[in-house]
Design a protein around this motif. Structure first.
Motif, PDB file in Angstrom:
ATOM      1  N   ARG A 168      23.449  39.536  41.254  1.00 50.56           N
ATOM      2  CA  ARG A 168      24.723  39.716  40.546  1.00 50.56           C
ATOM      3  C   ARG A 168      24.890  41.157  40.072  1.00 50.56           C
ATOM      4  O   ARG A 168      26.016  41.657  39.959  1.00 50.56           O
ATOM      5  CB  ARG A 168      24.787  38.784  39.329  1.00 50.56           C
ATOM      6  CG  ARG A 168      25.022  37.332  39.674  1.00 50.56           C
ATOM      7  CD  ARG A 168      25.379  36.552  38.418  1.00 50.56           C
ATOM      8  NE  ARG A 168      25.387  35.116  38.640  1.00 50.56           N
ATOM      9  CZ  ARG A 168      26.339  34.465  39.292  1.00 50.56           C
ATOM     10  NH1 ARG A 168      27.355  35.122  39.802  1.00 50.56           N
ATOM     11  NH2 ARG A 168      26.267  33.158  39.464  1.00 50.56           N
ATOM     12  N   ARG A 178      26.415  41.956  47.191  1.00 51.68           N
ATOM     13  CA  ARG A 178      26.393  40.490  47.048  1.00 51.68           C
ATOM     14  C   ARG A 178      26.342  39.774  48.409  1.00 51.68           C
ATOM     15  O   ARG A 178      27.233  38.987  48.756  1.00 51.68           O
ATOM     16  CB  ARG A 178      27.587  40.009  46.209  1.00 51.68           C
ATOM     17  CG  ARG A 178      27.517  40.560  44.783  1.00 51.68           C
ATOM     18  CD  ARG A 178      28.457  39.875  43.838  1.00 51.68           C
ATOM     19  NE  ARG A 178      28.120  40.261  42.458  1.00 51.68           N
ATOM     20  CZ  ARG A 178      28.617  39.692  41.368  1.00 51.68           C
ATOM     21  NH1 ARG A 178      29.485  38.711  41.474  1.00 51.68           N
ATOM     22  NH2 ARG A 178      28.249  40.098  40.183  1.00 51.68           N
ATOM     23  N   ARG A 236      32.515  31.947  45.015  1.00 53.66           N
ATOM     24  CA  ARG A 236      33.478  32.127  43.913  1.00 53.66           C
ATOM     25  C   ARG A 236      33.257  33.443  43.186  1.00 53.66           C
ATOM     26  O   ARG A 236      34.157  33.981  42.555  1.00 53.66           O
ATOM     27  CB  ARG A 236      33.348  30.955  42.919  1.00 53.66           C
ATOM     28  CG  ARG A 236      33.753  29.617  43.508  1.00 53.66           C
ATOM     29  CD  ARG A 236      33.869  28.550  42.432  1.00 53.66           C
ATOM     30  NE  ARG A 236      32.597  27.932  42.086  1.00 53.66           N
ATOM     31  CZ  ARG A 236      32.076  26.885  42.723  1.00 53.66           C
ATOM     32  NH1 ARG A 236      32.722  26.331  43.729  1.00 53.66           N
ATOM     33  NH2 ARG A 236      30.909  26.380  42.356  1.00 53.66           N
ATOM     34  N   ASP A 237      32.009  33.963  43.282  1.00 51.65           N
ATOM     35  CA  ASP A 237      31.687  35.232  42.616  1.00 51.65           C
ATOM     36  C   ASP A 237      31.576  36.375  43.625  1.00 51.65           C
ATOM     37  O   ASP A 237      30.959  37.408  43.328  1.00 51.65           O
ATOM     38  CB  ASP A 237      30.360  35.103  41.860  1.00 51.65           C
ATOM     39  CG  ASP A 237      30.457  34.082  40.735  1.00 51.65           C
ATOM     40  OD1 ASP A 237      31.565  33.925  40.176  1.00 51.65           O
ATOM     41  OD2 ASP A 237      29.441  33.435  40.440  1.00 51.65           O
TER      42      ASP A 237
END
Ligand SMILES: NC(=O)c1ccc[n+]([C@@H]2O[C@H](COP(=O)([O-])OP(=O)(O)OC[C@H]3O[C@@H](n4cnc5c(N)ncnc54)[C@H](OP(=O)(O)O)[C@@H]3O)[C@@H](O)[C@H]2O)c1
Length: 224
Positions: free
Chosen positions: A118, A123, A166-167
């Protein structure tokens, strides 16, 4: 400079990933079950960290040591091969061993490294799976433990793609081909340098639309 963590980097595909990434100027953490016997990995210039993927304490300890260290790309590469025998030869212990190393290990490594991932910018999570994990491709049977463990890894990846997507994470499954390593053997057609160059081209080119999918090293999409 992007940072990568490659599991199972003492030899084979993992070692070559470390070599090519360091050579192009990326920062690499390569993991070894026994860092005292990781001279080839250390010689690449990669940072060496201890990790035994089927030992949850070892996985958690890696996450704790890397707390505060950003990682852009995780390559869950460590794995065991071998074809095993037919139904009469199967044992619970051997089947558990395949699942623990090839499927459960990678998902727990991802869990433990999530804070570092994160903190990274890219990512991306790449799982080195196998065409032998494709149910559609299983036309000859055998290799019960290996096939099932790679199919499970493929499914873990799809769930990770949904949850972490989603992130902004991109999570993919990559098949390296049949590669000249200890696992692939001398009859394998693909030199490890070529397979790894292809895998890096795939990882470099990942977009959100690729997440949750299964790609051959040459970029073709593979059937589940
Ligand atoms: N070679 C092929 O033809 C081929 C084809 C399809 C898929 N793959 C996949 O590609 C990946 C790499 O394969 P490879 O050919 O490079 O294999 P390899 O030459 O046998 O190397 C395997 C690597 O995984 C590590 N490893 C094994 N068990 C581990 C554990 N319990 N915890 C942590 N690390 C562990 C080994 O560490 P040690 O040195 O300590 O044993 C080594 O660094 C695997 O996931 C494999 O299934 C390979």
């Amino acid at each position: 400079m992007p940072s990568y963590l490659v599991t199972g980097a003492t030899r084979g595909i993992g070692l070559e990933l470390a070599r090519q990434l360091v050579a192009r100027g990326d920062a690499v953490i390569g993991t070894a079950r026994d860092p005292d016997h990781a001279d080839a990995l250390r010689a690449t210039g990669a940072r060496v960290e201890a990790l035994t993927v089927d030992d949850p304490a070892s996985v958690a300890a890696l996450g704790a040591r890397l707390a505060g260290t950003a990682i852009d790309v995780l390559v869950n590469n460590a794995g065991i091969g071998g074809h095993g025998g037919g139904l009469p030869d199967l044992t619970a212990a051997e089947l558990h061993r395949y699942l623990a190393i090839n499927a459960i290990g990678p998902v727990l490594v991802t869990q433990a490294l999530l804070p570092s991932l994160r903190a990274g910018r890219l990512r991306r999570i790449a799982h080195v799976s196998s065409l032998m994990g494709s149910v559609a491709d299983n036309t000859s049977g055998g290799a019960y433990g290996y096939r099932a463990s790679k199919a499970a890894l493929n499914m873990f990846n799809r769930s990770l793609a949904h949850e972490l997507g989603r992130d902004g994470f991109v999570c993919v499954v990559l098949n390296p081909g049949w590669v000249q390593t200890d696992m692939g053997g001398a009859r394998a057609p693909l030199p490890v340098a070529q397979s790894v160059a292809d895998l890096l081209a795939r990882i470099d080119g990942l977009t959100a639309a690729d997440s949750g999918r299964f790609f051959h090293h040459d970029g073709r999409e593979l059937p589940w």
